[in-house]
Scaffold this motif. Sequence first.
Motif, PDB file in Angstrom:
ATOM      1  N   GLN A   5      -2.461  -4.168  12.103  1.00  0.00           N
ATOM      2  CA  GLN A   5      -3.380  -3.145  11.601  1.00  0.00           C
ATOM      3  C   GLN A   5      -2.608  -1.846  11.362  1.00  0.00           C
ATOM      4  OE1 GLN A   5      -7.478  -3.172  13.356  1.00  0.00           O
ATOM      5  NE2 GLN A   5      -6.471  -4.319  14.993  1.00  0.00           N
ATOM      6  N   HIS A   7      -3.037   2.135  10.265  1.00  0.00           N
ATOM      7  CA  HIS A   7      -3.925   3.284  10.077  1.00  0.00           C
ATOM      8  C   HIS A   7      -3.086   4.434   9.527  1.00  0.00           C
ATOM      9  CE1 HIS A   7      -7.044   1.389  12.690  1.00  0.00           C
ATOM     10  NE2 HIS A   7      -5.975   0.885  13.287  1.00  0.00           N
ATOM     11  N   THR A   8      -3.572   5.096   8.490  1.00  0.00           N
ATOM     12  CA  THR A   8      -2.796   6.183   7.889  1.00  0.00           C
ATOM     13  C   THR A   8      -3.655   7.426   7.713  1.00  0.00           C
ATOM     14  OG1 THR A   8      -3.347   5.478   5.634  1.00  0.00           O
ATOM     15  CG2 THR A   8      -1.326   4.577   6.593  1.00  0.00           C
ATOM     16  N   ALA A 218     -10.034   4.235   1.110  1.00  0.00           N
ATOM     17  CA  ALA A 218      -9.634   5.424   1.868  1.00  0.00           C
ATOM     18  C   ALA A 218     -10.657   6.530   1.625  1.00  0.00           C
ATOM     19  CB  ALA A 218      -8.246   5.879   1.422  1.00  0.00           C
ATOM     20  N   TYR A 260      -8.192   9.132   5.379  1.00  0.00           N
ATOM     21  CA  TYR A 260      -7.930   8.063   6.348  1.00  0.00           C
ATOM     22  C   TYR A 260      -7.869   6.732   5.607  1.00  0.00           C
ATOM     23  CZ  TYR A 260      -8.935   4.393   9.740  1.00  0.00           C
ATOM     24  OH  TYR A 260      -8.899   3.232  10.475  1.00  0.00           O
ATOM     25  N   TYR A 262      -6.960   2.395   5.931  1.00  0.00           N
ATOM     26  CA  TYR A 262      -6.877   1.279   6.879  1.00  0.00           C
ATOM     27  C   TYR A 262      -6.508   0.001   6.132  1.00  0.00           C
ATOM     28  CZ  TYR A 262      -8.353  -2.409  10.107  1.00  0.00           C
ATOM     29  OH  TYR A 262      -8.388  -3.517  10.899  1.00  0.00           O
TER      30      TYR A 262
END
Length: 293
Positions: A5, A7-8, A218, A260, A262
């Motif tokens: 996974q 996340h950014t 996003a 955000y 994912y």
Amino acid sequence: MAFLQIHTLTSYPAALLNRDDVGFAKRLPFGGATRTRISSQCLKRHWRTFSGDGAIDAIKVEGVLVPMAVRSRRSFEEHVYKPMVAGGVSSEVAEWVTDRLMAAVLGESAKAKKEKKEKKTKKLEEADVEREAIQTGQVTVLGKPELDFILGLGREIAAQATDEASVEKAAKAVLTKEQLANLKTLRQGAGLDAALFGRMVTSDHLSRADAAIHVAHAFTVHSEESESDYFSAIDDLEIRDESLGSGHIGNTELTSGLYYGYVVVDVPLLVSNLEGGDRKDWSTKDRALAAEV
């Protein structure tokens, strides 16, 4: 099973990253606020076509670039018909062969057969009709190895054909069940990006690829921040004549925000898509390419 996974958080100031059908920034209502959004399709398109450090189309195995998929309605025209013509096959024979290959590989509905027959009748009735683009009804996702294999079949058929009847006869001899079944055994046949993001097919002769990577839309971690930007393009020759010099005026929506993102990678499925074999046997496969991805 192993899932990775990612996340950014990415900041974008003053940009129109992904617009909707009327030109405004895409949005998403979430958590009691309207947020600016970047669609998963937009993100995946960027990752497929990006050039630079970390580009997936630059990945090599044993010094050879891993083939990408060709996404187009005109794949057969560009990668089958045109190479045959360039190799000395007459345009008419090449077109008949390509049509026959499209029907054999992708399948052909009764409606498509009827339309093709009507089109053929119309061509016979009209003199000097320009050849129409050879294209499928919708965008197909085909790997370069698959297209090269199909081109090889086409050249075999064309070598035995001089007219439409002989094309049909040669096609029956060349397009055996065993030969078409070879399409499903091509290693990385659907292309690297199809192994990542999937491919849905209805054909009996192409392998379906389930997406090994899920990409979420996003969106900003806060409510939308947008501004309508008024702009003009200056006409340099007009301004020299002491006028205001505007050649065009318009406006666009600019947004800024912290987005955000994912992504989840199904590692066993990714290895299976790239190397072949059953997903549950992924740990016994060569995982070097999946690691590069």
